[in-house]
Each structure stands twice: as structure tokens, then as C-alpha cells.
Design a protein around this motif. Structure first.
Motif, mmCIF file in Angstrom:
data_model
loop_
_atom_site.group_PDB
_atom_site.id
_atom_site.type_symbol
_atom_site.label_atom_id
_atom_site.label_comp_id
_atom_site.label_asym_id
_atom_site.label_seq_id
_atom_site.Cartn_x
_atom_site.Cartn_y
_atom_site.Cartn_z
ATOM 1 N N LEU A 183 -25.606 20.871 -20.916
ATOM 2 C CA LEU A 183 -24.638 21.951 -20.843
ATOM 3 C C LEU A 183 -24.514 22.519 -22.251
ATOM 4 O O LEU A 183 -24.193 21.780 -23.189
ATOM 5 C CB LEU A 183 -23.291 21.429 -20.353
ATOM 6 C CG LEU A 183 -23.334 20.678 -19.010
ATOM 7 C CD1 LEU A 183 -21.972 20.094 -18.689
ATOM 8 C CD2 LEU A 183 -23.836 21.569 -17.888
ATOM 9 N N VAL A 184 -24.766 23.810 -22.404
ATOM 10 C CA VAL A 184 -24.902 24.368 -23.751
ATOM 11 C C VAL A 184 -23.877 25.453 -24.086
ATOM 12 O O VAL A 184 -23.829 25.925 -25.224
ATOM 13 C CB VAL A 184 -26.333 24.908 -23.984
ATOM 14 C CG1 VAL A 184 -27.351 23.782 -23.868
ATOM 15 C CG2 VAL A 184 -26.661 26.034 -23.008
ATOM 16 N N SER A 185 -23.067 25.887 -23.106
ATOM 17 C CA SER A 185 -22.083 26.930 -23.387
ATOM 18 C C SER A 185 -20.945 26.863 -22.372
ATOM 19 O O SER A 185 -21.032 26.135 -21.373
ATOM 20 C CB SER A 185 -22.725 28.324 -23.372
ATOM 21 O OG SER A 185 -23.253 28.627 -22.098
ATOM 22 N N PRO A 187 -19.769 28.637 -19.799
ATOM 23 C CA PRO A 187 -19.914 28.770 -18.340
ATOM 24 C C PRO A 187 -20.383 27.497 -17.637
ATOM 25 O O PRO A 187 -20.188 27.347 -16.444
ATOM 26 C CB PRO A 187 -20.938 29.903 -18.198
ATOM 27 C CG PRO A 187 -20.762 30.720 -19.433
ATOM 28 C CD PRO A 187 -20.473 29.714 -20.520
ATOM 29 N N GLN A 188 -21.041 26.582 -18.356
ATOM 30 C CA GLN A 188 -21.541 25.323 -17.806
ATOM 31 C C GLN A 188 -22.821 25.487 -16.992
ATOM 32 O O GLN A 188 -23.173 24.619 -16.180
ATOM 33 C CB GLN A 188 -20.477 24.619 -16.957
ATOM 34 C CG GLN A 188 -19.179 24.328 -17.680
ATOM 35 C CD GLN A 188 -19.287 23.154 -18.645
ATOM 36 O OE1 GLN A 188 -19.421 22.013 -18.233
ATOM 37 N NE2 GLN A 188 -19.214 23.469 -19.929
ATOM 38 N N ALA A 189 -23.518 26.602 -17.169
ATOM 39 C CA ALA A 189 -24.823 26.766 -16.528
ATOM 40 C C ALA A 189 -25.795 25.756 -17.135
ATOM 41 O O ALA A 189 -25.697 25.389 -18.305
ATOM 42 C CB ALA A 189 -25.337 28.185 -16.719
ATOM 43 N N LEU A 190 -26.742 25.306 -16.328
ATOM 44 C CA LEU A 190 -27.652 24.247 -16.779
ATOM 45 C C LEU A 190 -28.701 24.771 -17.757
ATOM 46 O O LEU A 190 -29.072 25.952 -17.740
ATOM 47 C CB LEU A 190 -28.313 23.572 -15.584
ATOM 48 C CG LEU A 190 -29.289 24.361 -14.714
ATOM 49 C CD1 LEU A 190 -30.711 24.371 -15.266
ATOM 50 C CD2 LEU A 190 -29.312 23.814 -13.294
ATOM 51 N N TRP A 191 -29.177 23.846 -18.608
ATOM 52 C CA TRP A 191 -30.271 24.132 -19.549
ATOM 53 C C TRP A 191 -31.157 22.890 -19.594
ATOM 54 O O TRP A 191 -30.662 21.784 -19.795
ATOM 55 C CB TRP A 191 -29.730 24.442 -20.936
ATOM 56 C CG TRP A 191 -30.746 25.105 -21.822
ATOM 57 C CD1 TRP A 191 -31.673 24.496 -22.625
ATOM 58 C CD2 TRP A 191 -30.955 26.514 -21.980
ATOM 59 N NE1 TRP A 191 -32.436 25.430 -23.280
ATOM 60 C CE2 TRP A 191 -32.013 26.678 -22.901
ATOM 61 C CE3 TRP A 191 -30.340 27.643 -21.448
ATOM 62 C CZ2 TRP A 191 -32.482 27.932 -23.289
ATOM 63 C CZ3 TRP A 191 -30.798 28.898 -21.834
ATOM 64 C CH2 TRP A 191 -31.855 29.034 -22.745
ATOM 65 N N VAL A 192 -32.438 23.076 -19.397
ATOM 66 C CA VAL A 192 -33.369 21.948 -19.333
ATOM 67 C C VAL A 192 -34.212 21.904 -20.597
ATOM 68 O O VAL A 192 -34.713 22.928 -21.066
ATOM 69 C CB VAL A 192 -34.272 22.049 -18.088
ATOM 70 C CG1 VAL A 192 -35.348 20.972 -18.106
ATOM 71 C CG2 VAL A 192 -33.421 21.934 -16.821
#
Length: 250
Positions: A183-185, A187-192
Motif C-alpha cells: 500500500l503506497v498512498s 487511497p489504499q490501491a494495490l502496488w506490486v
């Protein structure tokens, strides 16, 4: 306005069941993105797919390893539009969305695994250096997702994130090329990321929860960033879209 708002409606698209992963994970796509009574007054824009630990629906977040979930919304706050203006209102909202939050021009394949239900992870590629992607999206087939699956956002609305990436899941036990989900920001959208170390790059977050526009269409947020070496010169969207000759809703 363009604003970050909480969102709680998601549809499951993948789980780690059958992968032999030591930890459970599920991936979700934001649902119910159009709202309004009698006329469309808001469009919610996906910034990426969402993941949480376990197979249960985390809905608005705050559980299963994730914080509160947010999504980008373009909101028409005009008092004068009538129900008969529904088509025009929705078209205008989409015009504003396309101007400041365009679709990617393509995707770059980041990672895949084929145990259990296959999973393919894709990074949206913005139209140019004036825009950034805040999350990634997934499919269960090798074909990239449709370009309208996710939105990028004007870099001038963003700033580098102040928090370090948070590890959500890593694929120990799956075999194949190792990867991890972060989790990088906000909004909590995923990042792989490939491997199991924290990704080392600049991540972006929206600089204000609400971005309004004055009567000329000038946004209330305009962050200046240095252009990356080797990047093509890009025109940052600072003015209103031309559709209907109106400024974005204030």
C-alpha cells in the motif's frame, strides 16, 4: 470539484485460494461508480484495484490489513441543472474526468502467477509526464484490462507520498517469481513489486482532499514538479476543458 471520498462497494476478482501461499489475500475492483438522484451528479474514478488480507470483503477498509479506502470523485455541485439535463450533466462530468484524470494509454505487465486461479498484474502507463498512476490493476487472463478500467491523475494535483510503503502480502509458498503487494498512498490501491523488498521509487498522493475551481476554471491545487530527465515535454492541464464552454463545477 474533484475530491477524495470514502468508498465501500467492491467486487471480488481474485483470491489466493489454491496458490499454496502461506497468507491469504483477495483482490477487489471498485463498484457503483455513478451516483445521483434524477440526474447524474457524481462520477467515481478507479485509481487502481484494491487488496486485503483474507477472503472477506473489507468494504471501506480499516480491517484485514488495510486502512480506510478512498476513491476519486468528480462532483457536479451546480444548483441550476435540472433532471432534463441528465445527459449533458453526465457528459460534462466525463469531460472533466477525461481532462484531469485520463485513462492510461497502455499497460505494462508487472507480475503473474498461475497456481490456483491465475493472476496477472498490470501497471497503467499515463499519457505523458504530466500525469501519474496511483495504483495497479489485475486480470485473471494474460490479456491486459480495458483502458477504461482505471484512471491516471494530473501530477500537478499530486505530491510525493510522505509515508513509506506498507507491506500487505508476499507470495511465499506460491513458487515462481517472487513478488509482494504494498500500500503506497492514501487511497489504499494495490502496488506490486518484484521480490519481497519495499519498492524504491517515487509514489504520489493527491495533495488535497478537495480540488475546487474558480470561475475561470483554474484549479485550487497546482503543484510544481521538476521534469524527469529524458521525459518528453508535457502540457500540464491547468485550465478547464472546452466542452460546453463552462468551467468545471465549483
Amino acid at each position: 470539484t474533484i475530491e477524495l471520498v470514502p468508498h465501500a462497494a467492491y467486487t471480488s476478482v481474485w483470491t489466493s485460494e489454491g496458490t499454496m501461499a502461506r497468507k491469504k489475500l483477495s483482490v477487489w475492483v471498485a463498484d457503483q461508480l455513478v451516483s445521483g438522484f434524477l440526474r447524474v451528479t457524481a462520477l467515481r474514478l478507479s485509481l487502481g484495484d484494491y487488496a486485503n488480507q483474507g477472503f472477506a470483503d473489507a468494504r471501506g477498509g480499516g480491517a484485514y490489513g488495510v486502512g480506510k479506502r478512498w476513491i476519486l470523485q468528480v462532483h457536479d455541485k451546480r444548483w441550476t441543472a435540472s433532471s432534463g439535463d441528465n445527459a449533458t450533466s453526465e457528459e460534462y462530468l466525463r469531460s472533466v474526468a477525461d481532462h484531469y484524470c485520463p485513462r492510461p494509454i497502455k499497460y505494462r505487465h508487472v507480475w503473474s502467477q498461475r497456481r490456483g486461479t491465475p493472476l496477472f498484474v498490470w501497471r497503467p502507463m499515463p499519457p505523458n509526464d504530466a500525469f501519474v498512476a496511483l495504483g495497479m490493476v489485475v486480470t485473471t487472463t494474460p490479456e491486459p484490462p480495458p483502458l477504461d478500467r482505471v484512471r491516471c491523475i494530473a501530477k500537478s494535483f499530486c505530491r510525493p507520498t510522505s509515508e513509506a510503503p506498507v507491506l500487505l502480502w508476499e507470495d511465499s509458498g506460491c513458487g515462481g517469481k517472487p513478488a509482494s503487494i504494498w500500500l503506497v498512498s492514501k487511497p489504499q490501491a494495490l502496488w506490486v513489486a518484484s521480490g519481497r523488498n519495499a519498492p524504491q521509487e517515487t509514489f504520489w498522493e493527491v495533495a488535497a482532499d478537495t480540488i475546487s475551481f474558480d470561475y475561470t476554471g483554474r484549479p485550487s491545487v497546482h503543484m510544481m514538479h521538476e521534469r524527469q530527465a529524458g521525459s518528453p515535454k508535457a502540457s500540464t492541464p491547468t485550465t478547464k476543458p472546452s466542452m460546453f464552454g463552462r468551467s468545471p463545477s465549483r
